[in-house]
Design an enzyme around this catalytic site. Structure first.
Site, PDB file in Angstrom:
ATOM      1  N   ARG A  26     -30.399  35.509  11.104  1.00  0.00           N
ATOM      2  CA  ARG A  26     -30.498  34.059  11.823  1.00  0.00           C
ATOM      3  C   ARG A  26     -29.453  33.481  12.474  1.00  0.00           C
ATOM      4  O   ARG A  26     -29.440  33.214  13.660  1.00  0.00           O
ATOM      5  CB  ARG A  26     -31.273  33.259  10.589  1.00  0.00           C
ATOM      6  N   ASP A  27     -28.502  33.152  11.668  1.00  0.00           N
ATOM      7  CA  ASP A  27     -27.199  32.609  12.242  1.00  0.00           C
ATOM      8  C   ASP A  27     -26.724  33.310  13.010  1.00  0.00           C
ATOM      9  O   ASP A  27     -25.881  33.179  14.180  1.00  0.00           O
ATOM     10  CB  ASP A  27     -26.254  32.365  11.025  1.00  0.00           C
ATOM     11  N   HIS A 219     -20.727  28.805   2.763  1.00  0.00           N
ATOM     12  CA  HIS A 219     -21.202  29.239   4.041  1.00  0.00           C
ATOM     13  C   HIS A 219     -19.982  29.062   5.080  1.00  0.00           C
ATOM     14  O   HIS A 219     -19.713  27.887   5.654  1.00  0.00           O
ATOM     15  CB  HIS A 219     -22.387  28.553   4.361  1.00  0.00           C
ATOM     16  N   HIS A 221     -17.785  29.998   8.342  1.00  0.00           N
ATOM     17  CA  HIS A 221     -17.532  30.540   9.617  1.00  0.00           C
ATOM     18  C   HIS A 221     -16.053  30.960   9.724  1.00  0.00           C
ATOM     19  O   HIS A 221     -15.344  30.478   9.150  1.00  0.00           O
ATOM     20  CB  HIS A 221     -18.092  29.623  10.778  1.00  0.00           C
ATOM     21  N   CYS A 252     -23.051  28.733  16.325  1.00  0.00           N
ATOM     22  CA  CYS A 252     -24.311  27.706  16.151  1.00  0.00           C
ATOM     23  C   CYS A 252     -24.302  27.286  17.741  1.00  0.00           C
ATOM     24  O   CYS A 252     -23.261  26.905  18.130  1.00  0.00           O
ATOM     25  CB  CYS A 252     -24.006  26.487  15.297  1.00  0.00           C
ATOM     26  N   ASN A 261     -19.857  34.162  11.376  1.00  0.00           N
ATOM     27  CA  ASN A 261     -19.896  33.995  10.207  1.00  0.00           C
ATOM     28  C   ASN A 261     -18.810  34.939   9.431  1.00  0.00           C
ATOM     29  O   ASN A 261     -18.397  35.884  10.165  1.00  0.00           O
ATOM     30  CB  ASN A 261     -21.337  34.059   9.514  1.00  0.00           C
TER      31      ASN A 261
HETATM   32  P1  HMG Z   1     -37.193  16.711  18.613  1.00  0.00           P
HETATM   33  O1  HMG Z   1     -37.119  17.007  20.194  1.00  0.00           O
HETATM   34  O2  HMG Z   1     -36.759  15.320  18.218  1.00  0.00           O
HETATM   35  O3  HMG Z   1     -38.684  16.965  18.028  1.00  0.00           O
HETATM   36  O4  HMG Z   1     -36.417  17.887  17.769  1.00  0.00           O
HETATM   37  P2  HMG Z   1     -40.081  15.866  17.793  1.00  0.00           P
HETATM   38  O5  HMG Z   1     -40.097  15.701  16.485  1.00  0.00           O
HETATM   39  O6  HMG Z   1     -39.827  14.846  18.696  1.00  0.00           O
HETATM   40  O7  HMG Z   1     -41.101  16.743  18.412  1.00  0.00           O
HETATM   41  C1  HMG Z   1     -40.964  17.060  19.770  1.00  0.00           C
HETATM   42  C2  HMG Z   1     -41.944  18.403  20.208  1.00  0.00           C
HETATM   43  O8  HMG Z   1     -41.571  19.334  19.698  1.00  0.00           O
HETATM   44  C3  HMG Z   1     -43.348  18.119  19.783  1.00  0.00           C
HETATM   45  O9  HMG Z   1     -44.234  18.791  20.455  1.00  0.00           O
HETATM   46  C4  HMG Z   1     -43.435  18.723  18.508  1.00  0.00           C
HETATM   47  O10 HMG Z   1     -44.833  19.375  17.925  1.00  0.00           O
HETATM   48  C5  HMG Z   1     -42.622  20.204  18.669  1.00  0.00           C
HETATM   49  P3  HMG Z   1     -45.002  17.935  21.622  1.00  0.00           P
HETATM   50  O11 HMG Z   1     -45.943  17.138  21.036  1.00  0.00           O
HETATM   51  O12 HMG Z   1     -44.110  17.489  22.421  1.00  0.00           O
HETATM   52  O13 HMG Z   1     -45.995  19.018  22.213  1.00  0.00           O
HETATM   53  N1  HMG Z   1     -41.986  20.670  17.527  1.00  0.00           N
HETATM   54  C6  HMG Z   1     -41.902  21.753  16.925  1.00  0.00           C
HETATM   55  N2  HMG Z   1     -42.483  22.803  17.403  1.00  0.00           N
HETATM   56  C7  HMG Z   1     -42.321  23.862  16.759  1.00  0.00           C
HETATM   57  N3  HMG Z   1     -41.621  23.924  15.552  1.00  0.00           N
HETATM   58  C8  HMG Z   1     -41.045  23.060  15.277  1.00  0.00           C
HETATM   59  C9  HMG Z   1     -41.213  21.797  15.737  1.00  0.00           C
HETATM   60  N4  HMG Z   1     -40.856  20.458  15.503  1.00  0.00           N
HETATM   61  C10 HMG Z   1     -41.213  19.633  16.547  1.00  0.00           C
HETATM   62  N5  HMG Z   1     -40.446  23.128  13.992  1.00  0.00           N
HETATM   63  C11 HMG Z   1     -35.968  19.260  16.133  1.00  0.00           C
HETATM   64  C12 HMG Z   1     -36.226  17.953  16.624  1.00  0.00           C
HETATM   65  C13 HMG Z   1     -35.626  19.283  14.507  1.00  0.00           C
HETATM   66  C14 HMG Z   1     -37.418  19.869  16.154  1.00  0.00           C
HETATM   67  C15 HMG Z   1     -35.254  20.312  16.896  1.00  0.00           C
HETATM   68  O14 HMG Z   1     -33.911  19.233  16.809  1.00  0.00           O
HETATM   69  C16 HMG Z   1     -34.699  21.515  16.389  1.00  0.00           C
HETATM   70  O15 HMG Z   1     -35.672  22.129  16.383  1.00  0.00           O
HETATM   71  N6  HMG Z   1     -33.660  21.522  16.073  1.00  0.00           N
HETATM   72  C17 HMG Z   1     -33.087  22.892  15.505  1.00  0.00           C
HETATM   73  C18 HMG Z   1     -31.687  23.040  15.896  1.00  0.00           C
HETATM   74  C19 HMG Z   1     -31.236  24.492  15.093  1.00  0.00           C
HETATM   75  O16 HMG Z   1     -31.948  25.472  14.719  1.00  0.00           O
HETATM   76  N7  HMG Z   1     -29.887  24.610  15.095  1.00  0.00           N
HETATM   77  C20 HMG Z   1     -29.233  25.789  14.499  1.00  0.00           C
HETATM   78  C21 HMG Z   1     -29.568  26.061  12.923  1.00  0.00           C
HETATM   79  S1  HMG Z   1     -28.474  25.084  11.942  1.00  0.00           S
HETATM   80  C22 HMG Z   1     -27.063  25.939  11.652  1.00  0.00           C
HETATM   81  O17 HMG Z   1     -27.013  26.893  12.367  1.00  0.00           O
HETATM   82  C23 HMG Z   1     -25.967  25.734  10.727  1.00  0.00           C
HETATM   83  C24 HMG Z   1     -26.112  26.606   9.520  1.00  0.00           C
HETATM   84  O18 HMG Z   1     -25.725  27.798   9.906  1.00  0.00           O
HETATM   85  C25 HMG Z   1     -24.938  25.902   8.478  1.00  0.00           C
HETATM   86  C26 HMG Z   1     -23.511  25.814   9.161  1.00  0.00           C
HETATM   87  O19 HMG Z   1     -23.183  26.744   9.601  1.00  0.00           O
HETATM   88  O20 HMG Z   1     -23.056  24.732   9.037  1.00  0.00           O
HETATM   89  C27 HMG Z   1     -27.399  26.333   8.827  1.00  0.00           C
HETATM   90 MG    MG Z   2     -23.814  28.614   9.960  1.00  0.00          MG
END
Ligand code: HMG
Ligand code: MG
Length: 312
Positions: A26-27, A219, A221, A252, A261
């Site tokens: 995933r990450d 966690h 990096h 990320c 990581n």
């Molecule tokens: P948004 O654009 O604000 O979404 O994004 P929305 O709620 O306004 O919805 C817009 C459209 O997206 C809608 O469709 C929803 O149905 C669709 P439309 O009506 O326009 O056709 N939608 C989705 N479709 C599929 N799956 C979903 C989903 N949600 C809404 N789940 C949102 C908000 C949260 C969805 C967006 O910002 C997002 O997907 N963000 C994910 C970012 C991400 O994955 N980042 C990496 C992971 S975090 C990380 O790596 C850190 C970590 O490792 C820890 C660390 O290192 O610190 C964990």
């Molecule tokens: Mg991470």
């Protein structure tokens, strides 16, 4: 590939066993530019499981436009969900993501919040408060369905836009995540700037606020090469859940300064040397990272993988 193992010399004040939460699929992969075929991801996860890892984060049910590399979550999850004896947590930001995960039978999910406003906005398009409000029904519904919930907290030690992040700010957001009902908290050093004293200070502050150490994972990096020292500092404070990524893959997409990581092999080398049980076969894991590096077309950044698989 050489089969060296470290000499085992235990140190005092460390736990006898550590659970590794493997995040490579995933990450590790979420930041890869070229699309990794679903079959390669499935094979990667199967090989990770065969090396003895028991918690393997499989993918994310996020918006595919935000993380295109993981857009195949629906195709991937059923290809790995029958692996025996392995937990396969998946990232879920909102109810739409939860529906997708539950439809496929996911039994462990993770929501992912931020200790800083800027990263909350960049990663989730929400303020911190709005993201917590978004997670609230996700956690409640998951708990009702007896699904285990991890709460990630990013930018616990520093943020590329806001700089230093005060410990009380991190503690307050961590508590808010736990108050939603998360079973576990993972403290993210998203951009790898933490140092060991800072890690211990945050863990102490969380303990002072009544957060039990056995609900906390770390966690790290490895941007500044501190991930392993920070892990040791956390183990000294009783932490027994450590996130790591096979081969040191990672980053990320919404935090440009985030590199890979902590490499799982580097972690296992240290834990093997300390006589701390992980259940992981280092040679099998290294072979997996060498195989994946071939698929990705570049060598693994892990020092241990490089040392155990000299190319000349
Ligand atoms: P948004 O654009 O604000 O979404 O994004 P929305 O709620 O306004 O919805 C817009 C459209 O997206 C809608 O469709 C929803 O149905 C669709 P439309 O009506 O326009 O056709 N939608 C989705 N479709 C599929 N799956 C979903 C989903 N949600 C809404 N789940 C949102 C908000 C949260 C969805 C967006 O910002 C997002 O997907 N963000 C994910 C970012 C991400 O994955 N980042 C990496 C992971 S975090 C990380 O790596 C850190 C970590 O490792 C820890 C660390 O290192 O610190 C964990
Ligand atoms: Mg991470």
């Amino acid at each position: 590939m050489t089969s060296a193992l470290p000499m085992v010399v235990p140190a005092q004040g460390l736990p006898p066993r550590v659970r590794i939460h493997e995040v490579g699929a995933r990450d590790g992969l979420q930041n890869e530019k070229a699309t990794v075929p679903t079959e390669v991801k499935a094979e990667f996860i199967r090989r990770l499981a065969a090396s003895g890892l028991t918690t393997i984060e499989a993918t994310s049910f996020v918006h595919p436009k935000w993380v295109p590399q993981l857009a195949d979550a629906e195709a991937l999850f059923p290809q790995v969900s029958d692996i025996e004896g392995v937990h396969l947590p998946v990232l879920v930001p909102n109810e739409r993501g939860l529906d997708r995960a539950l439809d496929l039978g996911a039994r462990r999910i993770a929501v992912f919040g931020s200790a800083t406003e800027t990263f909350a906005q960049k990663n989730l398009n929400r303020t911190v408060a709005e993201s917590l409000a978004m997670f609230e029904p996700v956690v409640t519904r998951a708990k009702d369905a007896k699904v285990h919930v991890r709460g990630y907290l990013s930018m616990c030690f520093g943020d590329p836009w806001e700089g230093a992040v005060p410990v009380p700010q991190v503690v307050a957001t961590a508590k808010a995540l736990l108050d939603l009902g998360c079973d576990e908290l993972s403290l993210g050093d998203t951009i790898g700037v933490a140092t060991p004293g800072h890690v211990q200070a945050l863990l102490s502050a969380l303990n002072d606020e009544g957060v039990p150490t056995d609900t906390i994972g770390v966690h790290f990096h490895d941007t500044y090469g501190q991930a392993l020292s920070n892990t040791l500092a956390a183990l000294q404070r009783g932490v027994t859940t450590v996130d790591a990524s096979a081969g040191g893959l990672g980053g990320c997409p919404y935090a440009k300064s985030a590199t890979g990581n902590l490499a799982t092999e580097d972690l296992v080398w240290m834990l093997d040397g300390l006589g701390i049980e992980t259940g992981v076969d280092l040679a099998a894991l290294t072979a997996t990272s060498v195989w994946l590096a071939e698929q990705l077309g570049r060598p693994s950044p892990s020092r241990t993988v490089r040392a155990l698989s000299p190319t000349e």
